[in-house]
Design a protein around this motif. Sequence first.
Motif, short mmCIF file in Angstrom:
data_model
loop_
_atom_site.label_atom_id
_atom_site.label_comp_id
_atom_site.label_asym_id
_atom_site.label_seq_id
_atom_site.Cartn_x
_atom_site.Cartn_y
_atom_site.Cartn_z
N SER A 1 31.35 48.09 50.72
CA SER A 1 32.12 49.21 50.42
C SER A 1 32.42 49.39 49.04
CB SER A 1 33.69 49.22 51.25
OG SER A 1 34.49 48.16 50.45
N GLU A 2 32.40 50.46 48.49
CA GLU A 2 32.82 50.83 46.96
C GLU A 2 33.88 50.29 46.48
OE1 GLU A 2 30.82 51.85 43.39
OE2 GLU A 2 29.89 52.15 45.70
N THR A 3 34.98 50.28 47.34
CA THR A 3 36.20 49.92 46.70
C THR A 3 36.13 48.22 46.77
OG1 THR A 3 37.34 49.74 48.93
CG2 THR A 3 37.69 51.63 47.55
N PHE A 4 35.56 47.44 47.43
CA PHE A 4 35.58 46.08 47.46
C PHE A 4 34.52 45.76 46.47
CE2 PHE A 4 33.50 42.26 48.63
CZ PHE A 4 34.45 41.29 48.63
N LEU A 5 33.50 46.50 46.03
CA LEU A 5 32.55 46.00 44.91
C LEU A 5 33.27 46.37 43.75
CD1 LEU A 5 29.18 47.47 46.66
CD2 LEU A 5 29.83 45.13 46.18
N GLN A 6 33.99 47.35 43.61
CA GLN A 6 34.69 47.48 42.47
C GLN A 6 35.73 46.64 41.88
OE1 GLN A 6 36.07 51.82 42.62
NE2 GLN A 6 34.13 52.34 42.24
N ALA A 7 36.50 46.37 43.11
CA ALA A 7 37.62 45.27 43.00
C ALA A 7 36.91 43.81 42.50
CB ALA A 7 38.40 45.09 44.28
N MET A 8 35.76 43.51 43.30
CA MET A 8 35.26 42.37 42.81
C MET A 8 34.61 42.41 41.59
SD MET A 8 35.63 39.92 45.31
CE MET A 8 34.14 38.90 45.38
N SER A 9 34.27 43.37 40.88
CA SER A 9 33.62 43.48 39.61
C SER A 9 34.54 43.57 38.50
CB SER A 9 32.72 44.93 39.46
OG SER A 9 32.29 45.14 38.16
N ARG A 10 35.37 43.98 38.91
CA ARG A 10 36.76 44.15 37.97
C ARG A 10 37.41 42.89 37.56
NH1 ARG A 10 38.38 49.00 40.48
NH2 ARG A 10 39.93 47.73 41.69
N GLY A 11 37.17 41.85 38.78
CA GLY A 11 37.85 40.47 38.84
C GLY A 11 36.62 39.65 38.33
N ASN A 12 35.54 40.15 37.93
CA ASN A 12 34.26 39.25 37.58
C ASN A 12 33.93 38.30 38.71
OD1 ASN A 12 33.54 40.36 34.87
ND2 ASN A 12 35.59 39.54 34.28
N PHE A 13 34.04 38.69 39.94
CA PHE A 13 33.92 37.60 40.90
C PHE A 13 32.35 38.19 41.63
CE2 PHE A 13 38.52 37.46 41.22
CZ PHE A 13 38.59 36.00 41.21
N GLY A 14 31.48 37.16 42.00
CA GLY A 14 30.31 37.40 42.55
C GLY A 14 30.13 37.76 44.13
N VAL A 15 29.50 38.76 44.34
CA VAL A 15 29.47 38.96 45.71
C VAL A 15 28.36 38.47 46.19
CG1 VAL A 15 29.34 40.87 47.16
CG2 VAL A 15 30.88 41.43 45.38
N ARG A 16 28.43 37.64 47.49
CA ARG A 16 27.32 37.27 48.15
C ARG A 16 27.68 37.25 49.75
NH1 ARG A 16 25.48 30.87 48.33
NH2 ARG A 16 23.54 31.05 49.07
N TYR A 17 26.96 38.03 50.27
CA TYR A 17 26.97 38.22 51.72
C TYR A 17 26.13 37.31 52.44
CZ TYR A 17 27.10 39.99 56.53
OH TYR A 17 27.24 40.13 57.89
N LEU A 18 26.48 36.89 53.54
CA LEU A 18 25.93 35.93 54.38
C LEU A 18 26.23 36.40 55.69
CD1 LEU A 18 25.45 32.54 52.93
CD2 LEU A 18 23.59 34.52 52.54
N ASP A 19 25.27 36.51 56.73
CA ASP A 19 25.86 36.89 57.92
C ASP A 19 26.10 35.68 58.72
OD1 ASP A 19 23.30 35.78 58.94
OD2 ASP A 19 22.16 37.46 59.33
#
Length: 320
Positions: free
Chosen positions: A275-293
């Motif tokens: 979701s765009e809101t999650f990606l933006q929030a993580m980016s603002r906090g400089n957290f890396g997004v890594r999805y694994l099923d």
Amino acid sequence: MKRIAALFCLALAASMPAQAAEFPARPLTIIVPAGAGGGGDTTTRMLGRELERIFRKPVTIINQGQGGGVVGLNTLMRARPDGYTVGLLFPYAGYKYVGQADFKAADFTPLGNFNGDSAALLVNSRSRFQSLKEALDAIKADPAAFSVHCSGACGSVWDVPVAAMMLDYGIDVEKVRWVPGQGAAGGLTELSAGGVDFQTASLPEAAALASAGHVRPLAVLSPEPVPGFEAVPLAGQALGKPVDGGTWRALAGPAGMPDDIARAWEQAIAQAVRSETFLQAMSRGNFGVRYLDRQALQALMTQHEDETERVMRALGYAAR
């Protein structure tokens, strides 16, 4: 774009069995085995807001950082496996080797990984060390003279990769004083007050105190610059080879969750991290997004246990 998103949601709903399609029927709880304010807490709350929107039910975050996270992980492991209580899972295998607990992949139901960040070694802003090499040389010369805060329980998230880096540098890490805590936030406060010499944490967790001039990162254990922290030196510069070490953060349930309920969580997590809101929030906090099923997370947990055993035995910890 809206039409594509709607079709994606319909596809998810169509793939859910009847029991999962009715899930959840009441509010949900996420156990965070860490104190408020740290990276685990912050990223889980970001994810939780998206999950509330997707599940259309309230999501309550409960912090249980006591014992370096052992209390929270025990709460998760012993929860009723009906899908209504899940929790944050992170590198956990080290607890066994310091005698705190013996968590195994079989104790949990993997649901999905949503974050990955590199470890960093930090000092008080008044520290005499201006580079990682200076610090490693000093620790190598007299390891017993220095203390390192682990953020959580020692032998876990941040300190294992830092200890591995020290081992590669020829440091007798058994003589270093490793200090356990209840999360990065408390450890960074102690570091800024001069209570310990070094702190292991992620750069996003230290960002606020670093910006305020209280702490300073010596290096990050990443093979390439971390977005948002490009000025932080890479640990590989001191060791002469790339260094890659850090954490992963996932949601898991207790062992024995029904497959259809676990699949509902997996699909919701997948939708949330895109979701765009999650990606933006993580980016603002400089957290890396890594999805694994679920399947990839299960493999990661097994690999983590094997690698942690190798490192901890090299550090001199006896398996229990």
